[in-house]
Enzyme design. Structure first.
Site, PDB file in Angstrom:
ATOM      1  CG  ASP A 253      -1.907  -0.918   1.353  1.00  7.23           C
ATOM      2  OD1 ASP A 253      -2.215  -1.495   0.317  1.00  7.23           O
ATOM      3  OD2 ASP A 253      -2.463  -1.087   2.449  1.00  7.23           O
ATOM      4  CE  LYS A 275      -7.212  -0.329   0.076  1.00 10.85           C
ATOM      5  NZ  LYS A 275      -8.163  -0.934   0.806  1.00 10.85           N
ATOM      6  CG  MET A 388      -8.182   6.807   7.330  1.00  8.10           C
ATOM      7  SD  MET A 388      -9.052   5.465   6.516  1.00  8.10           S
ATOM      8  CE  MET A 388      -9.506   4.440   7.905  1.00  8.10           C
TER       9      MET A 388
HETATM   10  N1  SAH Z   1      -3.834  -0.539   9.285  1.00 10.14           N
HETATM   11  C1  SAH Z   1      -3.340   0.781   9.606  1.00 10.14           C
HETATM   12  C2  SAH Z   1      -4.406   1.846   9.414  1.00 10.14           C
HETATM   13  C3  SAH Z   1      -4.826   2.026   7.995  1.00 10.14           C
HETATM   14  S1  SAH Z   1      -5.987   3.311   7.801  1.00 10.14           S
HETATM   15  C4  SAH Z   1      -2.808   0.784  11.045  1.00 10.14           C
HETATM   16  O1  SAH Z   1      -3.006  -0.170  11.764  1.00 10.14           O
HETATM   17  O2  SAH Z   1      -2.165   1.762  11.414  1.00 10.14           O
HETATM   18  C5  SAH Z   1      -4.967   4.671   7.372  1.00 10.14           C
HETATM   19  C6  SAH Z   1      -4.849   5.650   8.524  1.00 10.14           C
HETATM   20  O3  SAH Z   1      -3.950   5.179   9.485  1.00 10.14           O
HETATM   21  C7  SAH Z   1      -4.294   6.980   8.124  1.00 10.14           C
HETATM   22  O4  SAH Z   1      -5.268   7.794   7.534  1.00 10.14           O
HETATM   23  C8  SAH Z   1      -3.864   7.514   9.470  1.00 10.14           C
HETATM   24  O5  SAH Z   1      -4.986   7.957  10.196  1.00 10.14           O
HETATM   25  C9  SAH Z   1      -3.365   6.277  10.144  1.00 10.14           C
HETATM   26  N2  SAH Z   1      -1.893   6.156  10.059  1.00 10.14           N
HETATM   27  C10 SAH Z   1      -1.198   5.150   9.510  1.00 10.14           C
HETATM   28  N3  SAH Z   1       0.130   5.328   9.671  1.00 10.14           N
HETATM   29  C11 SAH Z   1       0.281   6.471  10.352  1.00 10.14           C
HETATM   30  C12 SAH Z   1       1.392   7.207  10.837  1.00 10.14           C
HETATM   31  N4  SAH Z   1       2.652   6.803  10.646  1.00 10.14           N
HETATM   32  N5  SAH Z   1       1.165   8.353  11.506  1.00 10.14           N
HETATM   33  C13 SAH Z   1      -0.086   8.786  11.722  1.00 10.14           C
HETATM   34  N6  SAH Z   1      -1.179   8.145  11.290  1.00 10.14           N
HETATM   35  C14 SAH Z   1      -1.002   7.002  10.609  1.00 10.14           C
END
Ligand code: SAH
Length: 466
Positions: A253, A275, A388
């Site tokens: 991704d 995506k 998000m």
């Molecule tokens: N599976 C992922 C989440 C995917 S949804 C997890 O467990 O982290 C995508 C969202 O994750 C982003 O919009 C943001 O809100 C958050 N996110 C993912 N990586 C991040 C990071 N390094 N810093 C801040 N937010 C993050």
């Protein structure tokens, strides 16, 4: 990269060493270990070199340096304690396009010597590009500790069997799987504990079994659904790293960082499957179908997802499809953004005094609104983590206030947690959206609401360089 790492075959090649002291002696030892024919040019030799010369194991030209010393040499090392002489050696060697190393003087070198971990035939070379020899030594110490002493024996065993394995397992993928099992399982353990003969017998048996089984690609294909964590490669799990090194093809991704992706096997095929919001490179159904298809071709597929695959990652849907298609799979959790942002921004998610519960929700907008259980969220002593949530931040704060949270409830937005681009903006439900807009934060960002945000003042420790 400032330098191209290569391993040079200098067996039987004439090499010129200028200087006869202890430093020169160390370089001579290395050259000789690699089979070079060494001539040392120096008026005097230290005892170690004198002894080698007396035994006829090196040639000695007992004279100050002159250009003739370079004649016929395949490689030159200058190790005198006189920088003018060293510089002259370097200049003349470079004019002849001879590879030249001047000890401890990177500017005069056309190649530099790495720190070495020798488990011949396995040799690990580490270099800091001349930036810090001490750092290279520290790294070497780590490698020494991490690589078993008998690693070279394991390589020799593999070498002895290489041709036969190739003959008996003509299918490349099957052969690779065989070696992966052999080189990190019980057979390797036997070698490391000094029982090479037993290891050899076990390898024979394993090879016969694998050959009898034949190449059954369908039986071999599988999918690893792996959490890649929040971006900092240090936060990968050991299981993630192992599977990343094993997979034949990687589907990743946009949340998977470049640094993490670089840790996947070099020759693995890498497929970007999106995506980003509103820019879905492949639709979810297409990703699912692609995984099934690749696994059915016998590939080991790594589905690499940012954070944890089962937290807002649609990992469940992907696995459902695989299970329905009868494909073997394995799931490896990753550090989810909430945990990562909490640790790196200094905001504990729970706390005896401030929060007894913590909820993770998605602030993803559907038709411009957020469909959330606001009453359930706006509770005392509860931390709310919103994934998000950047786009809908203002509405989010407004709704939480409307459903009973105080306007001055502390809240924070963490951008790109755990990597050098990390930024944190704090405020209250009243002013957070304005502050974030002013700071110009960009996704991925995580919103954290609750009294625990106050603790950041005491607990923040990570200061990314920008
Ligand atoms: N599976 C992922 C989440 C995917 S949804 C997890 O467990 O982290 C995508 C969202 O994750 C982003 O919009 C943001 O809100 C958050 N996110 C993912 N990586 C991040 C990071 N390094 N810093 C801040 N937010 C993050």
């Amino acid at each position: 990269m400032d330098y191209l790492p290569i391993f040079l075959d200098i067996k039987g090649e004439p090499c010129a060493v200028i200087g006869g002291g202890e430093v020169a002696a160390r370089k001579v030892a290395l050259l000789r270990a690699a089979g070079a024919r060494v001539t040392v040019t120096a008026p005097d030799l230290c005892p170690a070199l004198a002894e080698l010369a007396a035994r006829g194991e090196i040639a000695h030209c007992a004279a100050p340096f002159s250009e003739a010393a370079l004649d016929g040499a395949a490689l030159v090392i200058a190790a005198t304690d006189d920088r003018t002489v060293n510089a002259e050696v370097s200049r003349l060697a470079r004019a002849r396009r001879l590879p030249v190393n001047v000890v401890d003087d990177p500017e005069l070198c056309s190649f530099i010597m790495p720190a070495i971990v020798d488990r011949s035939p396995v040799v690990i070379a580490a270099s800091t590009g001349g930036a810090s020899p001490v750092l290279a030594r520290l790294l070497r110490a780590k490698l020494e500790a991490a690589v078993p002493a008998a690693f070279g024996e394991l390589a020799k065993l593999a070498r002895r069997f290489r041709a036969r394995v190739r003959e008996l397992l003509p299918d490349g993928a099957q052969r690779r799987a065989f070696w992966e099992r052999t080189l990190q399982g019980p057979i390797a353990e036997l070698v490391f504990s000094g029982r090479t003969h037993e290891a050899e017998a076990a390898l024979e048996r394993g090879l016969a079994a694998a050959a009898a089984q034949g190449a059954d690609p369908v039986a071999r294909g599988e999918v690893y659904l792996v959490g890649a964590g929040p971006g900092n490669p240090e936060l990968l799990t050991i299981a993630a790293l192992r599977l990343m090194q094993q997979a034949d093809v990687v589907l990743y991704d946009n949340l998977v960082s470049k640094e993490v992706l670089e840790l996947t096997r070099r020759d693995a095929r890498r497929i970007y499957v999106g995506k980003q919001r509103a820019n879905h490179t492949l639709r979810q159904e297409q990703i699912n179908a692609l995984m099934v298809e690749l696994a059915k071709q016998g590939q080991r597929v790594l589905r690499l997802k940012g954070g944890d695959p089962y937290v807002f990652g649609r990992g469940g849907e992907e696995i459902e499809t695989l299970a329905a298609a009868g494909i073997r799979f394995e799931v490896v959790p990753g550090i989810t953004a909430a945990n990562a942002a909490a640790a790196y921004a200094g905001i504990p998610l729970t706390h005896r005094e401030h929060a007894h519960s913590c909820v993770f929700v998605t602030g993803h907008l559907k038709d411009g609104t957020m469909d959330l259980d606001w009453h359930g969220l706006a509770r005392p002593k509860q931390t709310i983590v919103i994934y998000m949530g950047l786009l809908g931040l203002e509405a989010l704060c407004r709704q939480l206030i409307a459903h009973g949270l105080a306007e001055d409830t502390p809240a924070a937005v963490v951008q790109q947690a755990t990597v050098p681009q990390q930024r944190v903006v704090t405020g209250t439900l009243r002013d957070l959206a304005a502050r974030v807009a002013e700071a110009g934060l960009r996704p991925p960002t995580l919103v954290i609401v609750g009294d625990v945000v106050r603790l950041r003042e005491k607990l923040a420790w990570y200061e990314p360089q920008r």
